[in-house]
Design a protein around this motif. Structure first.
Motif, PDB file in Angstrom:
ATOM      1  N   LEU A  63     -22.155 -15.157  10.637  1.00 29.78           N
ATOM      2  CA  LEU A  63     -22.092 -15.477  12.062  1.00 29.78           C
ATOM      3  C   LEU A  63     -20.720 -15.108  12.587  1.00 29.78           C
ATOM      4  O   LEU A  63     -19.698 -15.561  12.074  1.00 29.78           O
ATOM      5  CB  LEU A  63     -22.354 -16.975  12.283  1.00 29.78           C
ATOM      6  CG  LEU A  63     -22.268 -17.457  13.735  1.00 29.78           C
ATOM      7  CD1 LEU A  63     -23.325 -16.778  14.598  1.00 29.78           C
ATOM      8  CD2 LEU A  63     -22.404 -18.973  13.799  1.00 29.78           C
ATOM      9  N   THR A 110     -22.510 -11.044  15.921  1.00 30.19           N
ATOM     10  CA  THR A 110     -23.882 -11.393  15.537  1.00 30.19           C
ATOM     11  C   THR A 110     -24.422 -12.622  16.260  1.00 30.19           C
ATOM     12  O   THR A 110     -25.619 -12.903  16.153  1.00 30.19           O
ATOM     13  CB  THR A 110     -23.970 -11.638  14.025  1.00 30.19           C
ATOM     14  OG1 THR A 110     -23.105 -12.736  13.669  1.00 30.19           O
ATOM     15  CG2 THR A 110     -23.550 -10.404  13.250  1.00 30.19           C
ATOM     16  N   ARG A 111     -23.590 -13.354  16.971  1.00 33.51           N
ATOM     17  CA  ARG A 111     -24.080 -14.544  17.675  1.00 33.51           C
ATOM     18  C   ARG A 111     -25.114 -14.118  18.721  1.00 33.51           C
ATOM     19  O   ARG A 111     -24.863 -13.271  19.568  1.00 33.51           O
ATOM     20  CB  ARG A 111     -22.928 -15.286  18.348  1.00 33.51           C
ATOM     21  CG  ARG A 111     -23.333 -16.647  18.911  1.00 33.51           C
ATOM     22  CD  ARG A 111     -22.135 -17.367  19.489  1.00 33.51           C
ATOM     23  NE  ARG A 111     -21.116 -17.597  18.484  1.00 33.51           N
ATOM     24  CZ  ARG A 111     -21.114 -18.623  17.634  1.00 33.51           C
ATOM     25  NH1 ARG A 111     -22.116 -19.497  17.663  1.00 33.51           N
ATOM     26  NH2 ARG A 111     -20.132 -18.770  16.749  1.00 33.51           N
ATOM     27  N   ASN A 125     -34.716 -16.236   8.791  1.00 30.63           N
ATOM     28  CA  ASN A 125     -33.292 -16.454   9.058  1.00 30.63           C
ATOM     29  C   ASN A 125     -32.683 -17.323   7.967  1.00 30.63           C
ATOM     30  O   ASN A 125     -32.951 -18.519   7.877  1.00 30.63           O
ATOM     31  CB  ASN A 125     -33.074 -17.115  10.417  1.00 30.63           C
ATOM     32  CG  ASN A 125     -31.595 -17.163  10.784  1.00 30.63           C
ATOM     33  OD1 ASN A 125     -30.750 -16.555  10.130  1.00 30.63           O
ATOM     34  ND2 ASN A 125     -31.272 -17.881  11.845  1.00 30.63           N
ATOM     35  N   VAL A 135     -27.286 -17.039  14.989  1.00 30.95           N
ATOM     36  CA  VAL A 135     -27.675 -15.626  15.047  1.00 30.95           C
ATOM     37  C   VAL A 135     -28.940 -15.449  15.888  1.00 30.95           C
ATOM     38  O   VAL A 135     -29.192 -14.375  16.425  1.00 30.95           O
ATOM     39  CB  VAL A 135     -27.872 -15.069  13.618  1.00 30.95           C
ATOM     40  CG1 VAL A 135     -28.385 -13.632  13.644  1.00 30.95           C
ATOM     41  CG2 VAL A 135     -26.558 -15.143  12.841  1.00 30.95           C
TER      42      VAL A 135
END
Length: 346
Positions: A231, A235-236, A255, A261
């Motif tokens: 994270l 990628t957030r 996930n 993410v």
């Protein structure tokens, strides 16, 4: 009370000018490592007991621990003592290196530790367990075990078709220890695997490598998407409305990265369209998941409580990594899995 370990004061590396290296670890970790006391020789051990008190090997309370080395082991987290151990590190003045049980370093505390001068090393001990978790969860969706069980319960002799793993295409976002372990497991099954990562160039564990900004071009032909990336600001919210709109209808999302993410509102909209058809979530944006969250009851979500790393071998591999890095640290050699300051925003 942890067992006392007899230390050899003559076994010290010249790097520390003959002084024992103050090393903080949990009583549980010391118990596990008691049979390898020779690996701890030359250390001034500080032991965090089960009540959160720092003691010496003979049981005396240490008022000013000030550790140079720390093993942030998984048992510390599971016992709820992680804030206590981190507090000891933050109060210290002599920090040099900390080995984390975690693969991710997105918590703000890691930034603060590096600001204090600690070198940080992440763990790859959980990678095999998480890879197994992903395989098991996806297998359970490709093979409709529940439908087979229903047929038995109804006493109906009917064939239930399933998908073969070798007929599926996978996208693994992040090819670190976890993504790499998963790719290595998929290869014998014959699945087609594409990895998305920032480092360009081929990798023998996968069929193709693409860059993160090309993910949308791969999603329409992908059956299983696995998020295994750190994270970060990049990628957030990676899995947003555009991400799900690009997914192949009927695909599976897994996930095992961090909850941040995935844009969970966008995921709910995507599930409503069958993009994805299923979501396997071991992580969510708020943990523990609030009781009123829609994720609990959605029929197309398989939810686990951040347990993909709960494999039986994780602790053993974590201890081995700590001991290996300990020997490297004392010898002045490069550490395995050392974090770059940029990873924590420095």
């Amino acid at each position: 009370m942890a067992r006392a370990v007899v230390l050899d004061p003559r076994s010290r590396h010249a790097l520390f000018a003959g002084l024992p290296v103050r090393t903080l670890l949990s009583a549980a970790a010391l118990d596990r490592l008691a049979g390898r006391a020779d690996r701890l020789a030359g250390l001034d051990l500080l032991i965090l007991d089960h009540g959160g008190v720092v003691r010496d090997p003979l049981g005396g309370v240490v008022d000013d621990p000030d550790p140079e080395i720390c093993w942030l082991s998984l048992d510390v987290y599971e016992a709820g003592l992680l804030p206590v151990m981190l507090g000891v590190l933050m109060d210290g003045r002599s920090g040099r290196w900390a080995q984390s049980f975690s693969a991710g370093l997105d918590s703000p505390v890691f930034r603060r530790l590096m600001e204090k001068g600690y070198r940080l090393t992440r763990s790859d001990a959980q990678a095999p367990a998480i890879a197994d978790y992903v395989m098991a969860q996806v297998m359970a969706l490709l093979h409709p075990f529940s439908e087979q069980a229903d047929a038995r319960a109804e006493r109906e002799w009917r064939r239930v078709p399933f998908r073969e793993v070798g007929e599926t295409r996978w996208l693994v976002v992040g090819l670190g220890a976890i993504g790499g372990a998963l790719a290595s497991r998929l290869r014998p099954f014959g699945a087609q695997v594409t990895a998305a990562r920032r480092t360009p160039g081929p990798d023998p564990r996968v069929d193709a490598v693409t860059s993160p900004d090309r993910i949308s071009a791969v999603l329409p032909e992908t059956d299983v998407v696995v998020l295994a990336c750190p994270l970060s600001d990049r990628t957030r919210g990676l899995a947003d409305d555009a991400f799900f709109q690009a997914m192949r209808p009927g695909a599976i999302l897994v996930n095992v990265a961090r909850g941040g993410v995935v844009d969970e509102d966008a995921l709910r909209r995507g599930l409503g369209r069958g993009q994805p058809a299923w979501a396997v979530l071991d992580v969510v944006s708020e943990e523990p998941l609030p009781a009123d969250s829609w994720i609990w009851s959605h029929p197309r979500v398989r939810l686990t409580a951040h347990t993909s790393a709960a494999g039986g071998g994780v602790q053993r591999r974590g201890d081995a990594l700590f001991l290996d890095n300990l020997a490297r640290f004392l010898a002045g050699e490069p550490l395995r899995n050392e974090a770059d300051p940029a990873e924590v925003g420095l």
